[in-house]
Design an enzyme around this catalytic site. Structure first.
Site, PDB file in Angstrom:
ATOM      1  N   SER A 116       3.342  -8.992  -8.056  1.00 22.88           N
ATOM      2  CA  SER A 116       4.106  -8.899  -6.820  1.00 22.88           C
ATOM      3  C   SER A 116       5.589  -8.680  -7.130  1.00 22.88           C
ATOM      4  CB  SER A 116       3.851 -10.145  -5.958  1.00 22.88           C
ATOM      5  OG  SER A 116       4.299  -9.980  -4.630  1.00 22.88           O
ATOM      6  N   ASP A 166      -4.554  -5.145   0.892  1.00 22.71           N
ATOM      7  CA  ASP A 166      -3.280  -5.842   0.712  1.00 22.71           C
ATOM      8  C   ASP A 166      -2.423  -5.674   1.968  1.00 22.71           C
ATOM      9  OD1 ASP A 166      -0.778  -6.817  -0.088  1.00 22.71           O
ATOM     10  OD2 ASP A 166      -1.027  -6.077  -2.135  1.00 22.71           O
ATOM     11  N   HIS A 197      -3.841  -9.160  -1.369  1.00 19.02           N
ATOM     12  CA  HIS A 197      -2.674  -9.322  -2.247  1.00 19.02           C
ATOM     13  C   HIS A 197      -2.956 -10.309  -3.374  1.00 19.02           C
ATOM     14  CE1 HIS A 197       1.556  -8.607  -3.061  1.00 19.02           C
ATOM     15  NE2 HIS A 197       1.764  -9.905  -3.197  1.00 19.02           N
TER      16      HIS A 197
END
Length: 220
Positions: A116, A166, A197
């Site tokens: 991320s 996601d 995610h």
């Protein structure tokens, strides 16, 4: 919280980022640089690093930016909208730390494994300071810089693992990230998994297989 928990030498705990360092358990040329997501810290990805490369050295810094008390590696203006001046500054700052740690711990240029926000800063380092990394595994990454003109990745290997469901990373942004790195010379593999995610066992398996093919034993 202690500045660093290095088992190698307590005198090296004054490096420029709070971090964890775990030495290699077998001779391997390529350590891992572990870069956490928003709200993580220097401990978050150690277990992931061990699953991906069980015998490699692990270097895991903590992001210096705080967003509502949560560590990150650079500022953002809103969800998915980055302060690109800060991205550039922080990418160079983190690249300096990687070089600093390499000298302090005697390790080669690492493969970055970022999740991320950590994947986004790794992507920026690849563009701005490619020489400090041996490659990168970018987990749930998006384009960190809207406009980038340059080159010099020279077949640098990059694995991008995206999630089809996601809600944070638009598919178009992940595709643009892959295209940008390929355009400036990286060898990019982009896979989209049937997940969101969050990370999955498929991410771990794919990352381990990909990294394993790039760990070259050191002659002793």
């Amino acid at each position: 919280m202690r500045e660093s928990l290095s088992p190698v030498d307590p005198s090296l705990r004054t490096l420029s980022f709070v971090h964890r360092f775990e030495p290699a358990t077998e001779h391997a040329a390529t350590p891992l640089l572990l870069l956490h997501g928003t709200g993580g810290d220097q401990n978050d990805l150690l277990s992931l690093g061990r699953m991906i490369a069980p015998h490699s050295a692990l270097l895991s810094p903590r992001g210096k930016v705080l967003e509502n008390g949560m560590p990150r590696f650079f500022l953002r203006l809103a969800e998915g909208v980055f302060d690109e001046d800060d991205v550039r500054r922080r990418a160079h700052e983190l690249a300096d730390f990687v070089e600093e740690a390499g000298k302090a711990y005697g390790i080669a240029s690492p493969i970055a494994v970022g999740y991320s926000n950590g994947a986004n800063i790794a992507a920026a380092i690849l563009l701005l300071r490619p020489q400090v990394l041996a490659g990168a595994v970018l987990l749930r990454a998006m384009t960190p810089l809207a406009h980038f003109e340059g080159g010099g990745l020279a077949d640098k290997p990059v694995l991008i693992l995206s999630g089809a469901r996601d809600p944070i990373i638009p598919a178009e942004s992940a595709a643009r990230l892959a295209a940008t790195h390929a355009r400036v010379g990286a060898t990019v593999e982009h896979r989209t998994l049937p997940v969101g995610h969050e990370l999955s066992q498929a991410d771990v398996a794919l990352a381990r297989s990909w990294v394993d093919g790039r760990l070259v034993p050191v002659d002793t």
